[in-house]
Every structure is written in C-alpha cells, then in structure tokens.
Design an enzyme around this catalytic site. Sequence first.
Site, short mmCIF file in Angstrom:
data_model
loop_
_atom_site.label_atom_id
_atom_site.label_comp_id
_atom_site.label_asym_id
_atom_site.label_seq_id
_atom_site.Cartn_x
_atom_site.Cartn_y
_atom_site.Cartn_z
N SER A 40 5.98 -11.42 -16.07
CA SER A 40 5.48 -10.32 -15.14
C SER A 40 4.31 -11.15 -14.09
O SER A 40 3.73 -10.36 -13.34
CB SER A 40 4.52 -9.16 -16.05
N ASN B 42 -2.93 -6.40 -25.59
CA ASN B 42 -2.65 -5.14 -25.37
C ASN B 42 -3.80 -4.51 -24.88
O ASN B 42 -3.78 -3.39 -24.14
CB ASN B 42 -1.94 -4.57 -26.73
N THR C 22 6.61 31.62 9.78
CA THR C 22 6.90 31.54 8.29
C THR C 22 8.53 31.38 8.27
O THR C 22 9.30 31.88 9.25
CB THR C 22 6.56 32.74 7.56
N HIS C 23 9.13 30.81 7.30
CA HIS C 23 10.42 30.56 7.48
C HIS C 23 11.05 29.78 8.69
O HIS C 23 12.05 30.05 9.03
CB HIS C 23 11.30 31.68 7.15
N SER D 143 15.59 4.32 21.47
CA SER D 143 17.09 4.06 20.96
C SER D 143 17.50 2.89 21.82
O SER D 143 17.30 2.74 23.08
CB SER D 143 17.96 5.40 21.21
N LYS E 272 15.72 8.44 25.03
CA LYS E 272 15.06 8.80 23.69
C LYS E 272 13.78 8.44 23.58
O LYS E 272 13.13 7.42 23.97
CB LYS E 272 16.13 8.33 22.61
N ASN F 154 11.75 8.84 19.91
CA ASN F 154 11.85 9.12 18.70
C ASN F 154 10.46 9.04 17.74
O ASN F 154 9.64 8.16 18.22
CB ASN F 154 12.89 8.53 17.70
N GLU G 291 9.46 10.05 10.16
CA GLU G 291 10.66 10.00 9.46
C GLU G 291 10.25 9.01 8.32
O GLU G 291 10.85 9.33 7.18
CB GLU G 291 11.82 9.64 10.10
N TYR H 80 1.85 -0.47 -28.71
CA TYR H 80 2.23 -0.80 -27.23
C TYR H 80 3.57 -1.40 -27.38
O TYR H 80 4.25 -1.66 -28.72
CB TYR H 80 1.44 -2.24 -27.26
N LYS I 52 3.40 -1.21 -13.64
CA LYS I 52 2.54 -1.84 -12.77
C LYS I 52 3.33 -1.81 -11.28
O LYS I 52 2.86 -1.38 -10.24
CB LYS I 52 2.29 -3.56 -12.84
N1 ARG Z 1 2.46 -8.30 -19.28
C1 ARG Z 1 2.36 -7.49 -20.42
C2 ARG Z 1 2.14 -6.08 -19.65
O1 ARG Z 1 2.13 -5.90 -18.63
C3 ARG Z 1 0.96 -7.79 -21.02
C4 ARG Z 1 0.85 -7.21 -22.59
C5 ARG Z 1 1.72 -8.12 -23.40
N2 ARG Z 1 1.65 -7.62 -24.63
C6 ARG Z 1 2.32 -8.09 -25.43
N3 ARG Z 1 2.32 -7.59 -26.66
N4 ARG Z 1 3.66 -8.74 -25.20
O2 ARG Z 1 2.14 -5.00 -20.20
#
Ligand code: ARG
Length: 459
Positions: free
Chosen positions: A22, A109, A154-155, A276, A282, A284, A289, A316, A324
């Site tokens: 990650s 964790n 309205t509407h 455009s 045009k 726009n 949008e 966990y 994320k």
């Molecule tokens: N990269 C992991 C996450 O975003 C970190 C936690 C990892 N913990 C584990 N027990 N593998 O959740």
Amino acid sequence: MSLWGGRFSEPSDEDLRRLNDSIGFDRALYAEDIAGSIAYARALAAAGVLAADEVKAIVAGLQQVLAEFDNDIFTLMPADEDIHTAVERRLIELVGDVGGKLHTGRSRNDQVATDFRLWSMRAVDRLLSDLRQLQTALVEMAERHIDCVMPGYTHLQPAQPITAAHWLLSYFWMLERDVDCLVSARDRMAVCPLGAGALAGTPLSIDRHALANSLGFRRPSENSLDAVSDRDFVADLLYACALCAAHLSRLAEDILIYSNPAFAFISLDDRYSTGSSLMPQKRNADPMELMRGKTGRLIGNLSGFLSTLKSLPSGYNKDLQEDKEALFDSLDALARLLPVMSASIRSLQINAQAMAAALTEDLLATDLADYLVRKGLPFRQAHHAVGMVVRRAGELSVELSALPLAELQGINPLFAPDVEAVFDFAQSVAQRRAFGGTAPTAVREQIALAKQRLAGQER
Ligand code: ARG
C-alpha cells in the site's frame, strides 16, 4: 526482508506483493505516522520500557526520517510494503538496533488506525477552509443582489418571485450543514486507538489517556478489539464529502440551467467556460458538468466502502486497507471542485434585466389568492377562484392583470379595483418578510446571520 519475515522460509510472490503493498498511496500518511511514533516512543519511556538515551535516539532518528520525506529524498526499498514498515526500516538503518524497540507492544493495526485518524482530522480542516471560501463568495454575491427579483421554481416550473440573493443564500445554508457535519465528524474521530495493540490491548503500563492527549485526541478508545477495525470515521467523512458534492452538483445544475440562453439569467466568466472544437458559437459550462459528474464518483466511494465494511468479522482485516484510496479520492475531488466553484461564483454575471423579463404574472397567482383571503375568503376557496382566473386569462390569451374587472367579479364578487396593486413583483417579494423569507428585509437578516457563522459565532 520484510519486518515480519521470521516465520517464513520463502519471500512473497511478486504478484502478491503488488496486490498487498500500500506504499503507493499510504506514503501520504508519513507525517502522521512519524508523529504517532514519536508520541509512542515517549509513552514507552514513561512506562519504563525505553531508557532516556534510547528514546532520545529514536526521536532524533524519526525526525531525520521526517526531514527525508519532507525534502523528497526518502529512498523506498523493495521490502517497504507500507508507510509503517518504510519508516521503521529507515529508522533502524539510521539509529541501529535500538530502533527495533519502537514497535514494542504496538501493532500496525493500532498504528494505521491512529495515523489515518490524525490524517483525516487535518484533512477536515483543509476542507473546511475551502468550504468557507465558497460560502463567503455566495454571501458577497448575495449582498449585491438583495433587490434583484427573479422567478423561483418548484418542479422546475415557474412558481413565485424570489430575490437572486435568496437563491444564492440557499446554497450557503446547504454548505453550512456540510460544515456542521464535518465539525461533528472531526469531533467523533478524535479518539485514539494507539495502545490497542493488534486486538487485545497492551501488556505495558502505558498511560493511554496521556498518549491520546499528546497527539491531539480527546480520549483513548475504550475497546481494543473495536478500535483496530473501527473505520466509522472514514464512512462519516465519505458521507460528508458525498453530501457536500451533492450540494455542489445542485448549484452546478442551477448554473447550467440559468446560464442557458433560453434563461440567460446569469453568465459564467470566460475563464470558467469552455468552447466547442466544432461549433464556433458554443459557450459551455463544463466545470459545472464536472461538479455533477464527480458527485457520482463520490457517492460511489461511500457506497463502495460501506460494502467493504459490512461483512468483516471482529478485529482487523486487510480489507480495511481499502479505506485510504476511497477517502483520498473523495477529498482530492472536493479540493479541486471547491476552488473552481468559489471562483465561478465570485465572477458570476447576474443579468437582472433577463430575470425581470422572465417574471410572468402567473408567478403572482398565489398573491392573488392571498388578496381574496384578505377580503375574508377562506384560502381553499380563494385558491379555486384564482385557478379559474388563470384558466380564463388563458382562454382569452391575456395576462392576469389584463382581465377586465367584470370578468374577475364574475368569478368572485370580492374582487375590487384595488386588485391592481397585486400585480407588482417587488411588492410580492417584500411581503415575504417573516424570518427566513425572500423579502429584502428578511434577506438582510439572513446575511447578518450567515456572516456570524462565517466569523465562527453562533455555532
Ligand atoms: N497497510 C495496512 C493498512 O492500510 C496497515 C496495517 C497492516 N496490518 C496488518 N496486520 N497486516 O491497513
């Protein structure tokens, strides 16, 4: 070698690493990860786990790692699967074996849950400041159009006259609810999981209250098993982002409609309009949008993440790593959308003549019913009588005010010559002066309240 390699005789498969790693996105948490580790090292020292010289070396090492990230000279290694392992690996390189004591009693964790809360609290502050800018732009534009009368819908059908200021301010209050939502989400997320360990808590005599406070949290989490997998704060923020985007999308939709030449109520500045490649005439409103379009994605991030959460067993689970990218994506989108919306509002041209030209007398039908009510007729009967007036005007193809008094009296004898005074749009608007109404006097009160909110009072 990974940080957890002891029980394995073979390195991870390359494809698994690509799936598992990650670091590509959680690198964004480096400052919070290091802040969490510095606070944790001090808590370990206070618990008698680290000696004074050890904590000093660890904190100095972490500060150096922070400087390397800040200056963009941190070198990633293949085994750096996430930000937590990368920071710890580098710390040990810099300060030697003592660096290996930092993770005592801690798990990734409780670490990641702490880092991401800290990061999210800061992200809320950035988002609030962008929201405040847009609210300010709306109030400033409203202040210049307190007496500008336009058709209200309205509407999407003509309904009653309102002031342009009232229309603009309606979005101020939607965004004010977004501000409230974010402030309370930030409050709820300020609970510190550090010290929860992997799931069962810590055997060390760490003062978790002091640790939580030192990181700016309100208190430590009450249950270690819940703490490591609680991502309600992510869902809260994804919801706040999605709702805020929905508000932007509605404003965008109004701007798209009102800037259409069939309405021509407003026009977007050249800098916020696009052309455009084929049709030379045009103009726009692409940015609007994009507001609408991105909103779909933000709603998707919320529903996607709720689906991730719903079947997780206690504790966990790696599924949680999905938190994320979803949140980064929603916040990035708002960080792009909000400044463009603020600038579009600040530079908006409001065409008061076109608004006035669009005021048709059917918008005053309710006022006509109110006139009969003032003469003593129950509203339901007044409503019916005015319905007949509108139909009769349609049959004769004339505006309501052009119907001869005899015609009106044929429908209801309470109509008198003073009915003429009803056909005045400014007067219609001025009557709606009770708190929260569209009358200029009420709108001035509304603006004063809005400014108090912007000044941080009345919360
Ligand atoms: N990269 C992991 C996450 O975003 C970190 C936690 C990892 N913990 C584990 N027990 N593998 O959740």
